[in-house]
Scaffold this motif. Sequence first.
Motif, short mmCIF file in Angstrom:
data_model
loop_
_atom_site.label_atom_id
_atom_site.label_comp_id
_atom_site.label_asym_id
_atom_site.label_seq_id
_atom_site.Cartn_x
_atom_site.Cartn_y
_atom_site.Cartn_z
N VAL A 39 27.18 55.35 46.27
CA VAL A 39 28.06 55.03 47.38
C VAL A 39 29.46 54.72 46.86
O VAL A 39 29.62 53.98 45.90
CB VAL A 39 27.53 53.80 48.16
CG1 VAL A 39 28.46 53.44 49.31
CG2 VAL A 39 26.12 54.05 48.66
N ARG A 40 30.47 55.31 47.49
CA ARG A 40 31.86 54.96 47.21
C ARG A 40 32.33 54.10 48.38
O ARG A 40 32.20 54.50 49.54
CB ARG A 40 32.73 56.21 47.07
CG ARG A 40 34.17 55.85 46.69
CD ARG A 40 34.98 57.04 46.23
NE ARG A 40 34.42 57.53 44.98
CZ ARG A 40 34.16 58.82 44.73
NH1 ARG A 40 34.40 59.73 45.63
NH2 ARG A 40 33.66 59.18 43.57
N PHE A 41 32.83 52.90 48.06
CA PHE A 41 33.25 51.98 49.11
C PHE A 41 34.51 51.24 48.68
O PHE A 41 34.83 51.15 47.51
CB PHE A 41 32.13 50.99 49.47
CG PHE A 41 31.74 50.07 48.34
CD1 PHE A 41 32.24 48.78 48.29
CD2 PHE A 41 30.85 50.48 47.36
CE1 PHE A 41 31.87 47.93 47.25
CE2 PHE A 41 30.46 49.64 46.33
CZ PHE A 41 30.98 48.35 46.28
N THR A 42 35.23 50.75 49.68
CA THR A 42 36.46 50.00 49.44
C THR A 42 36.26 48.57 49.93
O THR A 42 35.73 48.35 51.00
CB THR A 42 37.64 50.65 50.18
OG1 THR A 42 37.79 51.99 49.70
CG2 THR A 42 38.93 49.89 49.95
N GLN A 43 36.70 47.65 49.10
CA GLN A 43 36.63 46.24 49.46
C GLN A 43 38.05 45.69 49.50
O GLN A 43 38.83 45.90 48.55
CB GLN A 43 35.77 45.49 48.45
CG GLN A 43 35.42 44.09 48.88
CD GLN A 43 34.42 43.46 47.95
OE1 GLN A 43 34.70 43.34 46.77
NE2 GLN A 43 33.28 43.06 48.48
N THR A 44 38.40 45.03 50.60
CA THR A 44 39.74 44.48 50.76
C THR A 44 39.67 42.96 50.66
O THR A 44 38.77 42.34 51.20
CB THR A 44 40.32 44.90 52.13
OG1 THR A 44 40.32 46.32 52.20
CG2 THR A 44 41.73 44.40 52.31
N ARG A 45 40.62 42.40 49.94
CA ARG A 45 40.67 40.95 49.79
C ARG A 45 42.11 40.48 49.92
O ARG A 45 43.04 41.24 49.69
CB ARG A 45 40.08 40.52 48.45
CG ARG A 45 40.76 41.14 47.26
CD ARG A 45 39.98 40.88 45.97
NE ARG A 45 40.44 41.76 44.92
CZ ARG A 45 41.49 41.53 44.14
NH1 ARG A 45 42.18 40.43 44.29
NH2 ARG A 45 41.84 42.38 43.21
N GLU A 46 42.25 39.24 50.32
CA GLU A 46 43.58 38.66 50.46
C GLU A 46 43.94 37.89 49.20
O GLU A 46 43.12 37.15 48.66
CB GLU A 46 43.63 37.72 51.67
CG GLU A 46 45.02 37.23 51.98
CD GLU A 46 45.09 36.46 53.29
OE1 GLU A 46 45.88 35.50 53.35
OE2 GLU A 46 44.37 36.84 54.23
N LEU A 47 45.16 38.10 48.72
CA LEU A 47 45.64 37.35 47.56
C LEU A 47 46.04 35.95 48.02
O LEU A 47 46.85 35.81 48.95
CB LEU A 47 46.84 38.06 46.92
CG LEU A 47 46.56 39.42 46.30
CD1 LEU A 47 47.86 40.04 45.80
CD2 LEU A 47 45.57 39.29 45.15
N ARG A 48 45.48 34.96 47.40
CA ARG A 48 45.75 33.57 47.81
C ARG A 48 47.23 33.23 47.63
O ARG A 48 47.82 33.49 46.60
CB ARG A 48 44.92 32.62 46.97
CG ARG A 48 43.46 32.71 47.26
CD ARG A 48 42.69 31.69 46.48
NE ARG A 48 41.27 31.99 46.59
CZ ARG A 48 40.36 31.45 45.84
NH1 ARG A 48 40.69 30.55 44.93
NH2 ARG A 48 39.09 31.77 46.00
N GLY A 49 47.80 32.66 48.69
CA GLY A 49 49.17 32.20 48.63
C GLY A 49 50.23 33.28 48.70
O GLY A 49 51.41 33.00 48.65
N HIS A 50 49.82 34.55 48.79
CA HIS A 50 50.80 35.63 48.80
C HIS A 50 50.87 36.37 50.14
O HIS A 50 51.72 37.23 50.32
CB HIS A 50 50.50 36.65 47.68
CG HIS A 50 50.64 36.07 46.32
ND1 HIS A 50 51.85 35.88 45.71
CD2 HIS A 50 49.70 35.63 45.45
CE1 HIS A 50 51.68 35.35 44.51
NE2 HIS A 50 50.37 35.18 44.32
#
Length: 102
Positions: A39-50
């Motif tokens: 499986v090819r998948f994308t995971q998105t995360r938020e950069l803390r404080g940015h």
Amino acid sequence: SFMQVDGEVILTPVDPATVGQYIGLADKLGSGAYLGDIVRFTQTRELRGHHKTVSDTYTGTVSYNFYGQACLMVGEREFHIDNLWKGEIIGNVTDNIDLLTK
């Protein structure tokens, strides 16, 4: 296994090593997932404080973890199976093992 074509039964040999266990879930295109699927998948995360998000794309296999729960394995790293519905099945470890090295 066998199939019937125009009333004629056709027997087809099956290699047991290539038979996968259905895990009851599907990818974003609706394809049913089996153990050993790639499986090819994308995971998105938020950069803390940015106040920015970063997306990372991974290629891993449908597997079971130590507790018997379905998961996606990328090398030794375990990802939650919920990432499957955001991804796409692109092959399996029997026929397309080279996809894991790209």
